[in-house]
Motif scaffolding. Sequence first.
Motif, mmCIF file in Angstrom:
data_model
loop_
_atom_site.group_PDB
_atom_site.id
_atom_site.type_symbol
_atom_site.label_atom_id
_atom_site.label_comp_id
_atom_site.label_asym_id
_atom_site.label_seq_id
_atom_site.Cartn_x
_atom_site.Cartn_y
_atom_site.Cartn_z
ATOM 1 N N PRO A 119 31.414 21.557 49.258
ATOM 2 C CA PRO A 119 32.220 22.551 49.970
ATOM 3 C C PRO A 119 32.609 23.678 49.017
ATOM 4 N N ALA A 120 32.908 24.845 49.550
ATOM 5 C CA ALA A 120 33.265 25.977 48.692
ATOM 6 C C ALA A 120 33.940 27.048 49.527
ATOM 7 N N VAL A 121 34.596 27.955 48.835
ATOM 8 C CA VAL A 121 35.173 29.122 49.495
ATOM 9 C C VAL A 121 34.013 30.080 49.760
ATOM 10 N N THR A 122 33.902 30.590 50.965
ATOM 11 C CA THR A 122 32.793 31.500 51.269
ATOM 12 C C THR A 122 33.344 32.807 51.835
ATOM 13 N N VAL A 248 37.780 22.496 43.909
ATOM 14 C CA VAL A 248 37.329 22.212 45.274
ATOM 15 C C VAL A 248 36.488 20.933 45.201
ATOM 16 N N TYR A 249 37.169 19.831 45.049
ATOM 17 C CA TYR A 249 36.471 18.570 44.812
ATOM 18 C C TYR A 249 37.407 17.429 45.158
ATOM 19 N N SER A 250 36.857 16.325 45.681
ATOM 20 C CA SER A 250 37.691 15.241 46.190
ATOM 21 C C SER A 250 37.564 13.957 45.385
ATOM 22 N N GLY A 251 36.819 14.006 44.279
ATOM 23 C CA GLY A 251 36.607 12.786 43.501
ATOM 24 C C GLY A 251 37.372 12.808 42.185
ATOM 25 N N SER A 252 36.944 11.923 41.272
ATOM 26 C CA SER A 252 37.586 11.859 39.957
ATOM 27 C C SER A 252 37.409 13.200 39.253
ATOM 28 N N PHE A 253 38.467 13.683 38.632
ATOM 29 C CA PHE A 253 38.411 15.015 38.027
ATOM 30 C C PHE A 253 39.172 14.996 36.707
ATOM 31 N N PHE A 276 30.781 9.292 33.175
ATOM 32 C CA PHE A 276 29.870 10.161 33.933
ATOM 33 C C PHE A 276 28.639 10.415 33.072
ATOM 34 N N ALA A 277 27.467 10.223 33.632
ATOM 35 C CA ALA A 277 26.224 10.555 32.929
ATOM 36 C C ALA A 277 25.185 10.836 34.001
ATOM 37 N N TRP A 278 24.717 12.051 34.048
ATOM 38 C CA TRP A 278 23.809 12.470 35.127
ATOM 39 C C TRP A 278 22.442 12.771 34.534
ATOM 40 N N GLN A 279 21.427 12.071 35.036
ATOM 41 C CA GLN A 279 20.056 12.286 34.574
ATOM 42 C C GLN A 279 19.510 13.537 35.226
ATOM 43 N N LEU A 280 19.053 14.484 34.408
ATOM 44 C CA LEU A 280 18.479 15.705 34.978
ATOM 45 C C LEU A 280 17.022 15.800 34.546
ATOM 46 N N SER A 281 16.140 15.564 35.502
ATOM 47 C CA SER A 281 14.712 15.556 35.192
ATOM 48 C C SER A 281 14.197 16.984 35.083
ATOM 49 N N PRO A 282 13.010 17.157 34.480
ATOM 50 C CA PRO A 282 12.440 18.501 34.392
ATOM 51 C C PRO A 282 12.346 19.129 35.782
ATOM 52 N N GLY A 283 12.721 20.371 35.877
ATOM 53 C CA GLY A 283 12.633 21.084 37.157
ATOM 54 C C GLY A 283 13.870 20.927 38.028
ATOM 55 N N GLU A 284 14.807 20.039 37.655
ATOM 56 C CA GLU A 284 15.992 19.811 38.512
ATOM 57 C C GLU A 284 17.182 20.672 38.087
ATOM 58 N N SER A 285 18.074 20.866 39.073
ATOM 59 C CA SER A 285 19.322 21.605 38.794
ATOM 60 C C SER A 285 20.513 20.719 39.124
ATOM 61 N N PHE A 286 21.593 20.917 38.393
ATOM 62 C CA PHE A 286 22.857 20.245 38.728
ATOM 63 C C PHE A 286 23.877 21.323 39.083
ATOM 64 N N TYR A 287 24.543 21.131 40.223
ATOM 65 C CA TYR A 287 25.553 22.092 40.678
ATOM 66 C C TYR A 287 26.937 21.478 40.501
ATOM 67 N N THR A 288 27.816 22.155 39.816
ATOM 68 C CA THR A 288 29.194 21.645 39.725
ATOM 69 C C THR A 288 29.964 22.116 40.960
ATOM 70 N N PRO A 289 31.058 21.420 41.286
ATOM 71 C CA PRO A 289 31.963 21.989 42.294
ATOM 72 C C PRO A 289 32.595 23.247 41.713
#
Length: 722
Positions: A119-122, A248-253, A276-289
């Motif tokens: 979710p986000a402010v738009t 703008v996030y509802s989980g652990s922060f 927290f440890a997020w695997q980011l494979s080649p070509g992938e993106s991670f979006y933060t809140p």
Amino acid sequence: MIDVLENEKTFHLKTEHTSFILHIIESGHPVCLYWGRKVSGNGFSYIVKELKKASYLAWTDGRKDLRLEQYPLLYPVYGYPDLRNPAVHIRYENGSRITDLRYKGYRISKGKQKIPGLPAVTDPEADVLELILEDNVRHIECTLVFGVFGEYDAFTQSVILHNNGRNALTIEKIMSSCFSFLEDDLECVTLTGAWARECHLSRERLRQGTFRIDSRRGAGGHGQNPFLGLARPDCSQNNGGIYGMNLVYSGSFEASAEVDMHQNTRVMMGIQSFDFAWQLSPGESFYTPEAVLVYSDSGMNGMSHIFHRLYRERLMKNGWGSRPRPVVINNWEATYFDFDRDKLLALAKEAAEIGVEMFVLDDGWFGCRNSENESLGDWTENYEKLGGTLSGLADELERLGLKFGIWMEPEMVSPDSDLFREHPDWIIASPEYTPQLARNQYVLDLSKKCVRDYIVKAVSDILKNGKISYIKWDMNRNITDAFSQGGAAEHQQELHHRYILGLYDILEQLTGQFPDVLFEGCAGGGGRYDPGMLYYMPQIWASDDTDAIERLAIQQGTSLIYPAVSMSCHVSAVPNHQVGRTTSLKTRGITAMQGMLGYELDLTKCTDEEKQALAEQIAEYKSLRDLIGQGRMYRLETTGYAYAWMFVSEDKREAYISYVQVLTQPNTVPKRLRLVGLEEEGLYCLAGTDQIRTGSQWVHCGVGLPGGAADFCGRTWRLYIK
Ligand code: DGJ
């Protein structure tokens, strides 16, 4: 608006009254030159050029005069020669954790969109700056995304990390927002508490070291709201500078403010990095809140007005920010689990007679649920207890003139349920241990698509005949045993975030399919009161504590960020079920009318006199509903142990003031209550009297407070220009 000074690599982000100025220093590192009241002029880079050098700090690129640790860095990464708290921490396949992000370029566009999966402010009118940083050894790109909401005086910040390399990497920490101040003369303002006493406002001076708030519970939790304010020491309700960050996030922060050795302050906020440890494979993106960033020099009320309007108009989905909310009767404190059709209808009949508009059937209508020990997950009607179907009950309520809402807790399952017997592997639990219970229930693993599909189907099956127009969506425990059964080892530390992404996926589908259903969020009260939930659930049950006096501090803190239209507040029975306190019906009504009014008490036990008073209370509230929901809310400065609120219409022609004194003192002369927000020259009448005074009189000379009264007494005033 965004001004770019190409030759100086400076970006001036401007809203109506504030400026946020970013700059790329010679080495390619972004810094934050300024954030605060709007400034004019060009060329702000002298702010960092004039920095006096401190000793014993590492150089950058062999340059003795470039000691990054002194700079107000915008998004520092571990591996810079900066040894303060980094905003991002990445582990590579060879065990290295060194990253070097430098400026690559920028993009400017119009229209602030939602973030994929979050979710986000738009706002189609907002400007967006993307500052692109890269590490050209590791081939990763990190884009800092800034939304500029000109007429709202707000900014947002989020981050996209893209892996262009050949190997997978692990993100161990990635903040949504991080910036610095070249000073430390600030006080941290936070909303803290526990179950039944959420969002109490706390304020403390920054000192060298790190001030931190966080949650590891899988939700913000009752203890810490995902909000961090930094106030100037002289900041009061109506004057002085304050910065506010809200995730703008509802989980652990986590959120922190670190004062370094040279009295500079680094502030950051984002997803909890512990476990927290997020695997980011080649070509992938991670979006933060995203984090919402607000500055006001009109004190805490000024900051609240910015958050309130932004959230009503640009956050709450399906236009719910401006949609009127029904006055509800909720049967929870009237019956708990012990009800049948006759009891419900008797309550509903009384409610309809006093002007209530919606009947909400709380916990206990499904499966074999007669206590908190069973049936969560089995979302089928208990015909015997309901004396028929939900739909039949809805018809009867409709005949009484009431709309119908129900309680659900879709994220949970009871050990004693058909769902758990069929799918024991759907819960969050580790195979090596007996899973831990809380409120005798387990948390469903929303990272699994089959679980999400089950929940979406269960809720839509209930909603699709159109008889239910309100869901109270509860969530009564936090996540322990954080393990996704059957999930790959290398993805286990993604579970907390994947749970929240799963929840948003479910809510995206349901609120898309049923845009006219009002979803009220609840997590044992205010255990998940955040802008992420507000995006989908424009109303939240602020606390399980319904005592009119306890609620004052809870609502006062909640209102710092969240608008009155989002705050669900009910009048309940006395002695109060949580604290045993007795307060008058009038005071209970005044407190509940600081937000969206509802009732929890057993109306069948009320006397005729009480019912008459309740009917008058509801009629009064209906005439104020728009003003409370859409007006500007001010917390007034009071003397003694008292709370006072004021709502002023946007055109300033109308105002409603409420005051509750907590404890009375002997032999004191009450002081006058000064008002705010009125047109100084306007002629305002005090409703019910022939007093007419100018706005400036009401504001500067105030209204007279009641004297010699008892504990817990309240009073209201209405002002209007004819
Ligand atoms: C906790 C909520 O906060 C209460 O209002 C009520 O809905 C109960 N759960 C029902 O189990």
